[in-house]
Design a protein around this motif. Structure first.
Motif: not given
Ligand code: MG
Ligand code: ADP
Length: 485
Positions: A198, A254-255, A353
């Motif tokens: 992202t 995205d995704d 993350r």
């Molecule tokens: Mg992402």
């Protein structure tokens, strides 16, 4: 409307107003305790004391405001620890609330991406269409769905650290930002969660908008897109929906793995894809897996997705992880000692993350206690974690590699020159270098060789080949994953 829905709406809004790292660290595993909104007091369940303190200190106003906006007029929020013995993985019983983590197929839950939509959740207003300027900032359409451009300024190329695992993706994205629609079209990025997909897409959007603020650049998750499509169908606004996306200059989705099973949508998306592609408009797609592994993806879409450039992204190696931590710490105005940085980088091996989450916890803890984020503090915070730093030995790495390739360790250590032994031997050398940072003479010795130039050659060869050979890359990822499992 249930507490859970209200809380999801609240979190949906909060997610838009704080950084991703902060959201994941502080809000992700919170809940609204049942029946808590009765007498003006709301009880929010939190997983630990640390998060409790942070929410009280830093985010209380934001939470109170957002609750009010969502129809819960409250003066006071109490943060209560939910006694859970151990932290559950996302997706287990604590409701996971990240918009990006879980599929949110229901209409209600996807609407809460925008404040207006969440308000409509509460009032049970039927129409998601509202009269307001088009979010692209372009000409106001008289009656339009509030499509958003979806670009978050904080994700840029500048604050993306490049290293093994992401350098190819980074290079492709930079090249796209310079001349969209020309070379890698579509660009299909795939890889596990939290490794920067992202971030890179958003960086492309920001870079293009920086040079051309009027470009029609859209970033959207597939779930938002599906939801908008469903709404458009329902309110007979399909023409608007189609017009909106088919006039993109750059469309980033995205995704896309969550497209599985959405037959009607796939149909429409196929046409939009073709229209954009034919007009040389840039398309970027991300997914957690390659196109051919997305279940029920129509074959024709599958082949379209693979038309341009497909790149898999992996968790960066130790050095890159260290650089990421340093960069992120510096944006908080903190300088960490190399020891602390290395401890963090070894403790979190799977996902940037989580790495950010660990860093945030360390910094916040130090801040709260008024102490320095030093190695003692880092150890005491990370020491209890399941993924405590492993002290790998060369022997373990060689054994793991041998096991992966199903060859005897003795053969790897021995003189055989067959290809099915040479490759595992070279991979083992490469792993000794990337995971333990051993010198070349030491690598040679560990594998029972005298000549260290073979080690240099092997490491370089695997390094180079892994850039183009996906099978090799996933072998390395697999071995690495098991080493730290
Ligand atoms: Mg992402
Ligand atoms: P994904 O979309 O692959 O799940 P994200 O792009 O959301 O992952 O990245 C997760 C977090 O890690 C984000 O906050 C992002 O800024 C950060 N991140 C990932 N890779 C890097 C990198 N190479 N340099 C700096 N930050 C990174």
């Amino acid at each position: 409307m249930t507490e859970r829905n209200v809380w999801q709406a609240v979190l949906g809004e909060i997610e838009l107003s704080v950084s991703r790292g902060n959201f994941m660290t502080w809000f992700k595993n919170t809940t609204l305790v049942e029946d808590s909104s009765k007498d003006g007091k709301v009880i929010v369940g939190v997983p630990n004391v640390f998060i409790k303190q942070q929410l009280e200190r830093k985010y209380n106003d934001l939470i109170v405001d957002t609750l009010r906006k969502n129809g819960i007029p409250t003066e006071q929020v109490e943060y209560q620890m939910q006694s859970r013995i151990h932290k559950k993985a996302p997706g287990s019983e604590i409701p996971s609330t990240s918009l990006l983590d879980i599929p949110r197929p229901t209409e209600e839950s996807t609407k809460n991406h925008s404040p207006a939509a969440s308000a409509s959740l509460i009032n049970d207003v039927q129409s998601p269409f509202s009269i307001r300027p088009n979010a692209t900032g372009g000409a106001t359409q008289s009656f339009s769905h509030s499509y958003r451009q979806g670009i978050n300024e904080k994700y840029t190329f500048d604050n993306f650290v490049v290293g093994s695992g992401n350098e190819l993706a980074f290079a492709a994205c930079q090249s796209i930002a310079v001349s969209p629609g020309t070379r890698y079209n579509p660009l299909f990025l795939y890889g596990g969660v939290g490794i920067g997909k992202t971030h890179l897409m958003q960086a492309v959007g920001n870079a293009i908008l920086a040079t051309n603020p009027n470009a029609r650049v859209f970033y959207v998750t597939i779930e938002q897109l599906v939801q908008e499509f469903v709404d458009a169908l329902r309110f007979k606004k399909i023409a608007d929906f189609v017009a909106h996306y088919r006039t993109s200059d750059v469309l980033m989705v995205d995704d896309v793995q969550f497209i599985a099973g959405k037959e009607k949508f796939q149909e429409e998306f196929f046409h939009t894809f073709n229209a954009l592609h034919q007009a040389n408009k840039q398309i970027i797609i991300s997914s957690d897996r390659p196109p051919k592994e997305i279940p029920t993806l129509q074959e024709r879409l599958q082949s379209r997705f693979a038309w341009g450039m497909t790149i898999d992204m992996q968790i960066p190696d130790f050095e890159t992880r260290c650089a990421i931590i340093q960069t992120k710490a510096q944006t908080h105005g903190m300088d960490l000692t190399p020891e602390v940085v290395e401890l963090l980088a070894t403790s979190v091996q799977t996902n940037i993350r989580e790495l950010e989450g660990a860093l945030n916890q360390l910094l916040a803890f130090a801040d709260m206690r008024g102490v320095a984020p030093d190695i003692e503090l880092a150890r005491s915070l990370l020491g209890g974690a399941k993924n405590r730093p492993k002290h790998l030995s060369a022997k373990q790495i060689i054994e793991r590699t041998a096991r992966h390739y199903q060859v005897p360790v003795e053969d790897i250590m021995g003189p055989k020159r067959d290809k099915d032994i040479v490759v595992p031997r070279q991979v083992a050398m490469y792993m000794l270098r990337s995971e333990l940072h051993l010198s070349f003479p030491k690598i040679a010795r560990e594998l029972g060789r005298k000549d260290h130039t073979t080690a240099i050659h092997s490491v370089e060869k695997i390094q180079k080949e892994s850039e183009i050979d996906t099978e090799l890359r996933s072998a390395i990822a697999d071995i690495r994953g098991r080493l730290y499992a």
